[in-house]
Design an enzyme around this catalytic site. Structure first.
Site, mmCIF file in Angstrom:
data_model
loop_
_atom_site.group_PDB
_atom_site.id
_atom_site.type_symbol
_atom_site.label_atom_id
_atom_site.label_comp_id
_atom_site.label_asym_id
_atom_site.label_seq_id
_atom_site.Cartn_x
_atom_site.Cartn_y
_atom_site.Cartn_z
ATOM 1 N N GLY A 114 0.816 -1.215 0.000
ATOM 2 C CA GLY A 114 0.000 0.000 0.000
ATOM 3 C C GLY A 114 0.843 1.255 0.000
ATOM 4 O O GLY A 114 0.535 2.237 0.666
ATOM 5 N N THR B 35 2.791 4.206 -2.651
ATOM 6 C CA THR B 35 2.285 5.003 -3.766
ATOM 7 C C THR B 35 1.826 4.100 -4.912
ATOM 8 O O THR B 35 0.737 4.284 -5.463
ATOM 9 C CB THR B 35 3.389 5.966 -4.238
ATOM 10 O OG1 THR B 35 3.696 6.856 -3.160
ATOM 11 C CG2 THR B 35 2.945 6.772 -5.435
ATOM 12 N N ALA B 36 2.648 3.098 -5.257
ATOM 13 C CA ALA B 36 2.302 2.237 -6.392
ATOM 14 C C ALA B 36 1.040 1.420 -6.099
ATOM 15 O O ALA B 36 0.161 1.294 -6.957
ATOM 16 C CB ALA B 36 3.472 1.315 -6.729
ATOM 17 N N ALA C 212 8.846 14.174 -6.499
ATOM 18 C CA ALA C 212 8.809 14.969 -7.724
ATOM 19 C C ALA C 212 8.216 14.134 -8.852
ATOM 20 O O ALA C 212 8.481 12.939 -8.948
ATOM 21 C CB ALA C 212 10.220 15.417 -8.108
ATOM 22 N N LYS D 222 5.708 22.358 -10.664
ATOM 23 C CA LYS D 222 7.059 22.088 -11.165
ATOM 24 C C LYS D 222 7.090 22.314 -12.678
ATOM 25 O O LYS D 222 6.273 21.751 -13.397
ATOM 26 C CB LYS D 222 7.428 20.639 -10.835
ATOM 27 C CG LYS D 222 8.691 20.140 -11.519
ATOM 28 C CD LYS D 222 9.018 18.705 -11.138
ATOM 29 C CE LYS D 222 10.225 18.204 -11.921
ATOM 30 N NZ LYS D 222 10.525 16.790 -11.675
ATOM 31 N N ILE E 23 7.428 7.198 -10.411
ATOM 32 C CA ILE E 23 5.964 7.179 -10.299
ATOM 33 C C ILE E 23 5.350 7.061 -11.693
ATOM 34 O O ILE E 23 4.356 6.362 -11.895
ATOM 35 C CB ILE E 23 5.466 8.437 -9.551
ATOM 36 C CG1 ILE E 23 5.929 8.347 -8.094
ATOM 37 C CG2 ILE E 23 3.959 8.580 -9.646
ATOM 38 C CD1 ILE E 23 5.672 9.590 -7.282
HETATM 39 C C1 LIG Z 1 15.794 8.034 -2.793
HETATM 40 C C2 LIG Z 1 14.574 7.922 -3.635
HETATM 41 C C3 LIG Z 1 14.035 9.049 -4.206
HETATM 42 C C4 LIG Z 1 12.911 8.953 -5.050
HETATM 43 N N1 LIG Z 1 12.434 10.060 -5.658
HETATM 44 C C5 LIG Z 1 11.424 9.956 -6.534
HETATM 45 C C6 LIG Z 1 10.915 11.068 -7.241
HETATM 46 O O1 LIG Z 1 11.360 12.191 -7.061
HETATM 47 N N2 LIG Z 1 9.918 10.878 -8.136
HETATM 48 C C7 LIG Z 1 9.388 9.643 -8.356
HETATM 49 O O2 LIG Z 1 8.496 9.515 -9.192
HETATM 50 N N3 LIG Z 1 9.813 8.587 -7.654
HETATM 51 C C8 LIG Z 1 10.814 8.700 -6.777
HETATM 52 N N4 LIG Z 1 11.242 7.606 -6.103
HETATM 53 C C9 LIG Z 1 10.538 6.342 -6.266
HETATM 54 C C10 LIG Z 1 9.250 6.355 -5.448
HETATM 55 O O3 LIG Z 1 9.537 6.561 -4.118
HETATM 56 C C11 LIG Z 1 8.494 5.053 -5.622
HETATM 57 O O4 LIG Z 1 8.335 4.780 -6.982
HETATM 58 C C12 LIG Z 1 7.123 5.145 -5.023
HETATM 59 O O5 LIG Z 1 7.173 5.587 -3.712
HETATM 60 C C13 LIG Z 1 6.409 3.834 -5.090
HETATM 61 O O6 LIG Z 1 6.900 2.926 -4.143
HETATM 62 P P1 LIG Z 1 6.161 1.530 -3.955
HETATM 63 O O7 LIG Z 1 4.768 1.766 -3.664
HETATM 64 O O8 LIG Z 1 6.488 0.680 -5.118
HETATM 65 O O9 LIG Z 1 6.918 0.891 -2.709
HETATM 66 P P2 LIG Z 1 6.760 1.196 -1.147
HETATM 67 O O10 LIG Z 1 6.451 2.610 -0.863
HETATM 68 O O11 LIG Z 1 7.988 0.619 -0.523
HETATM 69 O O12 LIG Z 1 5.528 0.357 -0.716
HETATM 70 C C14 LIG Z 1 5.616 -1.032 -0.429
HETATM 71 C C15 LIG Z 1 4.360 -1.471 0.271
HETATM 72 O O13 LIG Z 1 4.377 -2.871 0.400
HETATM 73 C C16 LIG Z 1 4.078 -3.196 1.724
HETATM 74 N N5 LIG Z 1 4.724 -4.455 2.071
HETATM 75 C C17 LIG Z 1 5.986 -4.842 1.795
HETATM 76 N N6 LIG Z 1 6.206 -6.078 2.279
HETATM 77 C C18 LIG Z 1 5.047 -6.485 2.845
HETATM 78 C C19 LIG Z 1 4.616 -7.671 3.493
HETATM 79 N N7 LIG Z 1 5.456 -8.693 3.713
HETATM 80 N N8 LIG Z 1 3.357 -7.740 3.950
HETATM 81 C C20 LIG Z 1 2.493 -6.715 3.756
HETATM 82 N N9 LIG Z 1 2.834 -5.579 3.134
HETATM 83 C C21 LIG Z 1 4.098 -5.461 2.692
HETATM 84 C C22 LIG Z 1 4.594 -2.043 2.526
HETATM 85 O O14 LIG Z 1 3.985 -1.976 3.779
HETATM 86 C C23 LIG Z 1 4.171 -0.890 1.632
HETATM 87 O O15 LIG Z 1 2.830 -0.593 1.861
HETATM 88 C C24 LIG Z 1 12.332 7.701 -5.248
HETATM 89 C C25 LIG Z 1 12.856 6.577 -4.646
HETATM 90 C C26 LIG Z 1 13.966 6.658 -3.845
HETATM 91 C C27 LIG Z 1 14.510 5.452 -3.198
#
Ligand SMILES: Cc1cc2nc3c(=O)[nH]c(=O)nc-3n(C[C@H](O)[C@H](O)[C@H](O)COP(=O)(O)OP(=O)(O)OC[C@H]3O[C@@H](n4cnc5c(N)ncnc54)[C@H](O)[C@@H]3O)c2cc1C
Lengths: 484, 509
Positions: B20, B22-23, B57, B85, B354
């Site tokens: 849960g 952003t993705a 961003a 932006k 994103i």
């Molecule tokens: C340093 C850095 C800077 C960034 N800057 C940008 C930017 O400027 N612009 C941009 O577009 N993107 C940026 N990104 C990328 C962006 O942060 C991600 O693409 C975005 O937040 C999506 O993350 P996610 O949802 O895939 O993963 P996460 O936010 O890690 O979510 C993972 C989810 O899975 C759940 N989960 C994991 N394991 C389990 C489990 N075993 N059981 C139950 N739940 C579980 C977690 O609780 C969480 O809800 C950046 C990334 C980094 C590392």
């Protein structure tokens, strides 16, 4: 900033365009406009004649992209209407291609999510209006193309080329001298005259008489993809007509074209020589249309592997040959001229730039081929060898993907270059009976929302019909108006 | 055949989203609202594990995402504390002391079908033109701290640019959660401890949570972040490593207090000795972070440097995040689709992560397997996702490779590295002819490449000879006139922070 070593690349000092047809003349005008300081020479066969087997040059119409090129290189639609028996065409009508005998139309401009689209509706009703760019207008997505008398059209282009200072010469390429890089420095004509230039355009039609002097061009054969290799046009034009649809009718031997125009109606038969003899074709043409046969045109479906070789660029039938459904032959030439204007080679010719031209042109050509090949997924009601052969034709991976995605969810995959519009593809596939799945998002809309979409479209069509006038009146009005 | 029947009577596809962040919530929001009765969406997340919580961003496509969901800009901006932006300001990349902006829009105007940059290259050689920055309205506006949304026809200066947002990374998921739940998405809180599979087909059948809850489904979307629980661990989709080109594998993130009232409508990316740092202006605070290569810099040094260079009061201790550049070779395996960090990672230099999630969601909705998954569906999805990754990858590598810096081992390595063939070809074509090969799909078209190439000092040897046709005098006048007009338009825009303040007032009212 780093030291500035930028240079403009050298402009070709001279370009020679070989060919007497539409493609050569259009290219000449395009180059003369784009390169005002370059000496442009148009070298036509004796008497300014055109190769009678070059389909892009024989074309009396094509897809709407021609208008875009006209606008870009300063050719007025009004001149074509007045001086080249021009008239408007809203689309293509297909008859007898489907087992159920249903006709279908590819209208120019936007396809509608349901139903025929504005151009098809207008054409069926014999009404016409110019597209209206205002968003929200019922005529917003409309497009059209022109029909013309190719001979008069060509003459018009030549006089524009003349005004732009083009040098005219006559003769056929016979030999060439090359420099140490293998580039042609001058072409020796059969008259003995010599044409020197930095860049050469081969628009001489099938056989590509000029590019052959630049090396050994490889030809990619399309006979497994496209079934037609002979055309038999009627000897004479039939009575003029103002229907705004070109008709393509499947028959046992292949298909027939009927294209009305102000100077007369063009008809002919497309067939395969190994299944139908020329004599049988003549009988068939007479039987189907009552027209007496003209000269047979043989086609070798395929394309050059590289349209741009050394310092010679082949355009039109010199570069690719294929059956003239929708007169895509001229359309591909128009797209190639646009590509030439985009990547106008500076000197010395850069191999990467040349590679880019060839890469993109090949994609355009292959997608054009696939568009034609997609027609043959239709199955006419009659069994005939031509159609049995057509059912066994090869499909490229891109066409397989296109047909599959359309069948699964009415989706058209995007490719790096597209020759015909997505709207044309959608109408072709929906029309020729390719089973169409529904897009998930649309499926999710629910019945009521889809009905509403259809009702909205019907309203748009009605409004467009109302805004349009019967074509004969519209045209009379336009021609009666003082020329703009 | 589904064609004529419509969804009536069809059983909805049970979609289970693991994660849960952003993705995960973007996926839940989009699928539930766009596929409505075709799907039954269930999302599992663990508060204990939490989300990555960075990613502030965006690029203009974010607006499209909100648009298709029917979410208004106002509501989104208010909920996530967003700012506007207009592009990214790059400093010290080509050489120390040099900077340029990569705006959301092109430079100048085409003339007779010939790209503006050819004319600019000529004018530059003849000493006639202002720097490229002067020929972009979003660049001028950003430099002046001003903002107005594009208005009018896209071929005009006023209508011909795009914009995106900076927002608070912790607030997007909760905002989308409210939206998704209102469209029927179920949510379960808990830690996934077991992934159950059909032993015959290999398909995932259910997720088992720590408390014993079993959530079964037909299609599983892995949004579990870097851990890639389903796609990477369970399905063992092979990892394609790109760290030989994109060496940065750590970030030290540091939120700081805002200084003064000026909120810049642009991201700043400032090259450092072992990577680069971001500066993202939000409402009331500024996001900072140093993206670096652990082979060239220790975590402690990175934290010290970001603290020293942020130049504002830190609101927390620097937090170090670890990652690696690359992607899963297949994003869709069996009935598991990876979206977001679970499918791969490209560092935030061009704010593309994103977007990559967004595009994967859109393709999944396009290709959604209403009637069971076919191999060809997976192939098409994977082909489309790969294409996006590959294009962004090359563009990012360009930023590192196109440099004259030799002041640190990191930049020496970047300069000397062998880049992918696709990038070598693009660079060569540019160097020799000032052309960028167009592409129909994927991000970063000609204007973006031109901005970075010229911005980082890759000046082509030759440009299109047609640019020489105009007389020098008229070229100079036209260029001068254009720059003036752009400056005038930029100055007529309101200040960015004023625009934001007015929004807040309107929202409060
Ligand atoms: C340093 C850095 C800077 C960034 N800057 C940008 C930017 O400027 N612009 C941009 O577009 N993107 C940026 N990104 C990328 C962006 O942060 C991600 O693409 C975005 O937040 C999506 O993350 P996610 O949802 O895939 O993963 P996460 O936010 O890690 O979510 C993972 C989810 O899975 C759940 N989960 C994991 N394991 C389990 C489990 N075993 N059981 C139950 N739940 C579980 C977690 O609780 C969480 O809800 C950046 C990334 C980094 C590392």
């Amino acid at each position: 900033m780093p030291p500035d070593a930028t240079q403009s690349r050298h402009m070709p000092g001279s370009v020679a365009v070989f060919g007497g047809g539409t493609v050569a003349c259009l290219t000449t005008v395009a180059l003369a406009r784009a390169l005002p300081r370059t000496r442009v020479t148009l070298v036509t066969p004796p008497g300014g004649s055109c190769n009678p087997t070059a389909l892009a040059d024989l074309a009396h119409t094509t897809w709407p992209g021609l208008a875009r090129l006209h606008e870009r290189i300063g050719i007025a639609e009004d001149d074509i209407l007045r001086r080249a028996s021009g008239s408007h065409c809203l689309g293509l009508r297909y008859a007898n291609w489907r087992t159920d005998g249903a006709e279908w139309i590819i209208g120019h401009g936007a396809a509608s999510p349901s139903g025929p689209g504005i151009a098809a509706a207008l054409a069926r009703a014999g009404r016409f209006a110019l597209p209206d760019g205002q968003p929200g207008s019922p005529l917003a997505g409309l497009d059209y193309t022109l029909r013309f008398d190719p001979r008069a059209y060509r003459a018009g282009l030549r006089s524009i080329a003349n005004r732009l200072g083009t040098t005219m010469a006559e003769g056929r390429p016979a030999a060439a001298s090359h420099n140490e890089t293998g580039a042609i420095t001058q072409v020796i004509l059969d008259t003995g005259a010599q044409i020197a230039a930095d860049l050469f355009i081969d628009a001489t039609g099938p056989g590509a008489g000029l590019i052959a002097l630049a090396g050994q061009p490889q030809w990619i054969d399309w006979q497994d993809h496209l079934p037609v290799n002979r055309l038999l046009p009627a000897k004479d034009l039939a009575r003029p007509g103002l229907s705004m649809l070109d008709r393509f009718e499947a028959c046992r031997e292949g298909w027939l074209w009927t294209s009305p125009g102000r100077d007369g109606t063009r008809t002919g038969l497309a067939y395969n020589a190994s299944l139908t003899s020329d004599a049988e074709a003549a009988d068939a043409l007479l039987g189907h249309t009552g027209a007496s046969p003209g000269e047979v045109i043989a086609i070798t479906p395929g394309r050059l592997e590289k349209a741009f070789t050394g310092n010679v660029i082949a355009l039109g039938d010199a570069a690719a040959q294929f059956e003239p459904i929708g007169w895509c032959n001229l359309h591909l030439a128009v797209r190639a001229i646009e590509l030439l204007l985009e990547i106008l080679p500076g000197l010395p010719i850069d191999t990467l730039e040349q590679y880019e031209f060839n890469r993109r042109w090949a994609l355009l050509a292959d997608r054009t081929r696939d568009f034609l090949a997609a027609h043959y997924t239709a199955r006419p009601a009659f069994a005939a060898p031509f159609w049995q052969a057509a059912a066994r034709l090869k499909h490229s991976p891109e066409l397989i993907l296109t047909l599959r995605e359309f069948a699964r969810r009415s989706r058209l995959p995007v490719f790096e270059e597209e020759s015909l519009s997505r709207d044309a593809w959608l109408q072709l596939l929906a029309g020729n009976g390719t089973p169409a799945g529904m897009a998930p998002r649309k499926l999710a809309m629910g019945h009521a929302a889809r009905e509403k979409e259809r009702a909205d479209e019907d309203r748009r069509v009605a409004a467009a019909l109302h805004a349009a006038a019967p074509y004969p009146n519209w045209l009379a009005n336009r021609l009666g108006a003082p020329s703009s | 055949m589904i064609a004529s029947q419509g969804p009536t009577g069809m059983k909805p596809v049970r979609v289970v989203i693991a994660g849960g962040g952003t993705a995960g919530w973007m996926t839940a929001a989009a699928l539930s609202s766009q596929l409505a009765s075709l799907v039954d969406v269930h999302l599992v997340e663990s508060a204990e594990i939490g989300i990555v919580g960075v990613g502030e961003a965006t690029i203009p496509h974010m607006r499209e995402f909100l648009g298709t969901l029917g979410i208004s800009e106002r509501a989104f901006m208010a909920a996530t504390g967003a700012t506007y932006k207009l592009g990214i300001r790059f400093e010290d990349f080509g050489a120390i002391g040099e900077c340029y902006t990569h705006p959301f829009g092109s430079f100048g105007r085409e003339l007779d079908g010939l790209g503006f940059h050819h004319f600019h290259l000529r004018a530059r050689r003849e000493g006639l033109a202002a720097p490229l920055d002067a020929f972009s309205l979003p660049v001028r506006a950003a430099m002046l701290g001003r903002f107005a949304p594009p208005a009018g026809h896209p071929l005009t200066l006023e209508g011909g640019y795009g914009y995106a947002y900076h927002f608070d990374a912790a607030r997007l998921a909760p905002f989308l959660r409210t939206f998704a739940e209102s469209h029927g998405v179920k949510r379960t809180e808990g830690r996934i401890t077991e992934v159950q599979r059909n032993s015959l087909t290999g398909d995932v059948t259910a997720l088992r949570l720590e408390d014993g809850t079993v959530i079964s489904g037909d299609l599983f979307v892995d949004c579990s972040g870097f851990r890639s629980l389903l796609l990477g661990e369970t399905m063992a989709s092979e990892w394609e490593d790109w760290s030989r080109w994109l060496a940065c594998d750590r970030a030290a993130a540091l939120p700081c207090a805002a200084q003064g009232t000026v909120i810049e409508p642009q991201t700043r990316a400032i090259a450092m000795t072992a990577g680069w740092r971001w500066r993202i202006p939000l409402r009331g605070r500024v996001g900072n972070g140093y993206v670096y290569s652990s082979a060239h810099l220790t975590d402690d040094e990175a934290c010290a440097q970001i603290l020293a260079s942020a130049g504002a009061k830190p609101l927390a201790d620097p937090r170090v995040l670890r990652f690696r550049a690359g992607r899963r070779r297949k994003s869709w395996v069996r009935n598991v689709v990876g979206i977001g960090l679970a499918s791969g990672f490209l560092e935030p230099l061009e704010s593309t992560s994103i977007y990559l999630a967004q595009i994967a969601i859109a393709r999944l909705a396009d290709l959604f397997p209403v009637n069971g998954i076919e191999d060809a569906d997976r192939d098409e999805f994977n082909r489309l996702v790969d294409l996006e990754y590959d294009r962004i990858r090359d563009f990012l590598i360009l930023h590192y490779h196109a440099t004259r810096r030799s002041d640190s081992p990191f930049w020496q390595d970047m300069r000397a590295m062998a880049v992918p063939d696709s990038l070598t070809g693009a660079l060569e074509l540019w160097r020799r002819t000032a052309r960028i090969a167009p592409h129909a799909q994927g991000l970063f078209h000609e204007p973006s490449w031109i901005a970075v190439l010229l911005g980082q000092g890759i000046v082509p040897e030759g440009y299109d000879p047609r640019a020489d046709i105009a007389a020098a005098g008229s070229l100079e006048r036209a260029m001068g006139g254009l720059a003036k007009e752009i400056d005038r338009l930029a100055r007529a825009m309101p200040a960015h922070d004023e625009v934001l303040r007015q929004q807040e007032t309107a929202h409060a009212a």
